[in-house]
Design a protein around this motif. Structure first.
Motif, PDB file in Angstrom:
ATOM      1  N   VAL A   6       0.834  -1.208   0.000  1.00  0.00           N
ATOM      2  CA  VAL A   6       0.000   0.000   0.000  1.00  0.00           C
ATOM      3  C   VAL A   6       0.865   1.252   0.000  1.00  0.00           C
ATOM      4  N   ALA A   7       1.865   1.279   0.850  1.00  0.00           N
ATOM      5  CA  ALA A   7       2.770   2.439   0.879  1.00  0.00           C
ATOM      6  C   ALA A   7       3.481   2.600  -0.458  1.00  0.00           C
ATOM      7  N   GLY A   8       3.902   1.476  -1.056  1.00  0.00           N
ATOM      8  CA  GLY A   8       4.571   1.545  -2.343  1.00  0.00           C
ATOM      9  C   GLY A   8       3.679   2.087  -3.432  1.00  0.00           C
ATOM     10  N   LEU A   9       2.407   1.677  -3.439  1.00  0.00           N
ATOM     11  CA  LEU A   9       1.492   2.184  -4.453  1.00  0.00           C
ATOM     12  C   LEU A   9       1.169   3.659  -4.248  1.00  0.00           C
ATOM     13  N   ILE A  10       1.059   4.080  -2.994  1.00  0.00           N
ATOM     14  CA  ILE A  10       0.823   5.510  -2.738  1.00  0.00           C
ATOM     15  C   ILE A  10       2.036   6.326  -3.180  1.00  0.00           C
ATOM     16  N   LEU A  11       3.238   5.792  -2.961  1.00  0.00           N
ATOM     17  CA  LEU A  11       4.445   6.444  -3.462  1.00  0.00           C
ATOM     18  C   LEU A  11       4.372   6.589  -4.981  1.00  0.00           C
ATOM     19  N   LEU A  12       3.903   5.563  -5.668  1.00  0.00           N
ATOM     20  CA  LEU A  12       3.855   5.590  -7.125  1.00  0.00           C
ATOM     21  C   LEU A  12       2.692   6.401  -7.669  1.00  0.00           C
ATOM     22  N   GLY A  46       0.011   8.110  -5.692  1.00  0.00           N
ATOM     23  CA  GLY A  46      -0.637   9.136  -4.899  1.00  0.00           C
ATOM     24  C   GLY A  46      -2.026   8.731  -4.448  1.00  0.00           C
ATOM     25  N   THR A  47      -2.986   9.626  -4.581  1.00  0.00           N
ATOM     26  CA  THR A  47      -4.325   9.392  -4.040  1.00  0.00           C
ATOM     27  C   THR A  47      -5.057   8.253  -4.739  1.00  0.00           C
ATOM     28  N   ASP A  48      -4.664   7.903  -5.986  1.00  0.00           N
ATOM     29  CA  ASP A  48      -5.314   6.780  -6.655  1.00  0.00           C
ATOM     30  C   ASP A  48      -5.176   5.495  -5.851  1.00  0.00           C
ATOM     31  N   ALA A  49      -4.045   5.340  -5.149  1.00  0.00           N
ATOM     32  CA  ALA A  49      -3.796   4.112  -4.394  1.00  0.00           C
ATOM     33  C   ALA A  49      -4.576   4.053  -3.096  1.00  0.00           C
ATOM     34  N   LEU A  50      -5.219   5.147  -2.690  1.00  0.00           N
ATOM     35  CA  LEU A  50      -6.003   5.118  -1.451  1.00  0.00           C
ATOM     36  C   LEU A  50      -7.208   4.189  -1.563  1.00  0.00           C
ATOM     37  N   TRP A  51      -7.573   3.791  -2.792  1.00  0.00           N
ATOM     38  CA  TRP A  51      -8.657   2.825  -2.944  1.00  0.00           C
ATOM     39  C   TRP A  51      -8.299   1.493  -2.292  1.00  0.00           C
ATOM     40  N   PHE A  52      -7.007   1.169  -2.209  1.00  0.00           N
ATOM     41  CA  PHE A  52      -6.625  -0.111  -1.612  1.00  0.00           C
ATOM     42  C   PHE A  52      -6.987  -0.187  -0.132  1.00  0.00           C
ATOM     43  N   PRO A  53      -6.497   0.720   0.737  1.00  0.00           N
ATOM     44  CA  PRO A  53      -6.918   0.617   2.136  1.00  0.00           C
ATOM     45  C   PRO A  53      -8.416   0.807   2.332  1.00  0.00           C
ATOM     46  N   VAL A  54      -9.034   1.677   1.515  1.00  0.00           N
ATOM     47  CA  VAL A  54     -10.482   1.860   1.625  1.00  0.00           C
ATOM     48  C   VAL A  54     -11.204   0.561   1.280  1.00  0.00           C
TER      49      VAL A  54
END
Length: 488
Positions: A63-69, A71-79
């Motif tokens: 999750v942290a890696g995807l947010i690094l890559l 940004g906010t698009d990766a917030l769908w994962f924890p949500v």
């Protein structure tokens, strides 16, 4: 970080896991202990164990890696990961516990009165489990290579050895102790370094390195289709994860299963604050990790970069211990669920059969891990969620809530979803990330509806195959609290 410090952290968490697992051997005697901890696990304890096994390599590192890559698009994962448990609470938790089954194939056989649907479900559950174990082994390999300099295969082998020892020792009861411990270790391992980093930045007014641009990678944002498809995969995929579902069989009753799910929602919500923080700080202070293909290592490397010195090494060691706990806890949960299926369907359902099945369940995906590579842990796990959402989820939801489901419809839907989603996954592997169309890279938006549609249409066309036991089984699923005849 100092390689010796990382190695010590890995050894300590492995030894602690083994010791707790062997403690479970002292109180694991019956078949019920090995499969479902004799259905005596209380909500807080069970919720911690679920958090331990659910928060995998994808959650801890990916999750942290995807947010690094992204940004906010990766917030769908924890949500999506967290909201999936709300779906469990609303639609699955209590009825599944009331089923009295040990495994998902037990449930489908009892609900549809069909050995054929049991066999197909067993194959699907084993495939899902193996697909999910492989990213855990990839994460362990990455952690070993980054933090100790040892060959990557050492991490994968270490996870398999420790998991086999703990699962064989005490089964579900043993693993419950292990996973509850590992949830709190993982939460501590992420939270403490984040707090130190925040205090260091607040006290010094600056970090050891200067903040970078807001978008360090220059990647285009994901479109609406990708986001919707990902959310479908995560929401519905959670409902079909075998290692999560088997946990509800360990609750004393349906009310405890609901309470467990509510507690899990709280535990997950707290946990995902911290990978999100690592990803955002990584975009500011370590953007080169995204450009060098090391995005999944941002959680491992950030404390040492921003704190430095002995304190940085100690904080990094804590993160490494938490990461290894993530690989161990998720893999052990998957191995327990797969061992239950393989043992009952192939090896006679004995404790000895369970132990042999546990070894098989762990060693087979190790071979796949040696021959594959994953550069995006959360992304690869997201595809496993899509596969689960297209196969196990429809038969569970319709089996619990629709009286018209037939064994022929269930088999047709699972096969359709498995072939469509599996074909998309294979195509993506062959074509590569750059050459894969967006609708194949995120297939859940069309494979999940297709599986549901086929299951419903075929069931309607085979109404005569609705089992005579349907009314009795449905009553027991929705009226507390008698177990089904399949309970052993």
């Amino acid at each position: 970080m100092n390689p010796a410090v990382g190695l010590v952290a890995l050894v300590v968490v492995s030894v602690a896991t083994a010791v707790i697992g062997f403690y479970g051997l002292r109180i694991s005697r019956t078949t019920g202990d090995f499969y479902v901890a004799s259905r005596t696990v209380r909500p807080w304890w069970n919720a911690s164990a679920i958090g331990g096994e659910y928060l995998s390599a994808a959650s801890f590192l990916g999750v942290a890696g995807l947010i690094l890559l992204s940004g906010t698009d990766a917030l769908w994962f924890p949500v999506g990961y967290t909201a999936g448990y709300l779906m469990l609470l609303l639609f699955v938790a209590a009825p599944l516990r009331r089923s009295g089954a040990y495994t998902i194939p037990d449930f489908t056989e009892a609900r549809l009165d069909s050995r054929a649907v049991r066999r197909v479900t067993s194959v699907v559950v084993v495939v899902v489990g193996w697909l999910y174990i492989v990213p855990q082994l990839h994460g362990a390999a990455l952690t070993i290579r980054i933090t100790t300099g040892l060959p990557a295969w050492v991490g994968s082998v270490a996870v398999v050895v420790v998991v086999c020892l703990t699962v064989v020792a005490g089964g579900m009861r043993s693993i419950t102790f292990v996973q509850a411990f590992q949830y709190w270790l993982k939460l501590t391992a992420l939270a403490v370094p984040v707090l130190f980093i925040v205090f260091a930045l607040a006290g010094n007014g600056s970090a050891a390195v200067a903040p970078a641009a807001v978008n360090p990678t220059g990647l285009a944002p994901a479109g609406p289709y990708q986001n919707i498809s990902l959310l479908v995969a995560l929401l519905f995929g959670t409902l079909g994860l075998p290692h999560v579902l088997v946990r509800f069989y360990t609750n004393p009753d349906g009310q405890s299963a609901r309470r467990t799910t509510l507690i899990v929602l709280g535990l997950l919500s707290v946990f995902y604050l911290f990978p999100t923080a690592y990803g955002l700080m990584g975009r500011m202070f370590a953007p080169e990790l995204a450009r060098s293909g090391q995005a999944d290592a941002v959680v491992l490397l950030l404390p040492g970069r921003l704190i430095g010195g002995t304190a940085g090494d100690l904080l990094s060691a804590l993160v490494v211990a938490g990461a290894f706990a993530a690989f161990l806890s998720t893999t052990s949960g998957l191995v327990v669920s797969l061992a239950g299926v393989i043992s009952q369907d192939v090896l006679g359902g004995s404790v000895r059969g369970f132990r042999l099945a546990a070894v098989i369940s762990a060693v087979v995906p190790l071979g796949f891990a040696f021959t594959t590579d994953s550069l995006a842990l959360a992304g690869s796990v997201g595809l496993v969620f899509a596969f689960t959402a297209s196969t196990v989820c429809p038969v569970l939801l319709l089996g619990i809530w629709w009286r018209g489901l037939t064994d022929t419809g269930a088999i047709a839907g699972m096969v359709t979803g498995g072939v469509l989603c599996g074909g998309a996954m294979v195509s993506g592997t062959v074509l590569g990330a750059a050459g894969t169309p967006f609708w194949l890279a995120q297939p859940a938006a069309w494979t999940v509806p297709a599986a549901f549609a086929v299951m419903v249409l075929v069931s309607r066309a085979t109404r005569q195959r609705i089992p005579q036991t349907m009314a009795r089984v449905m009553t027991r699923l929705h009226t507390p609290e008698r177990p089904l005849a399949t309970e052993r």
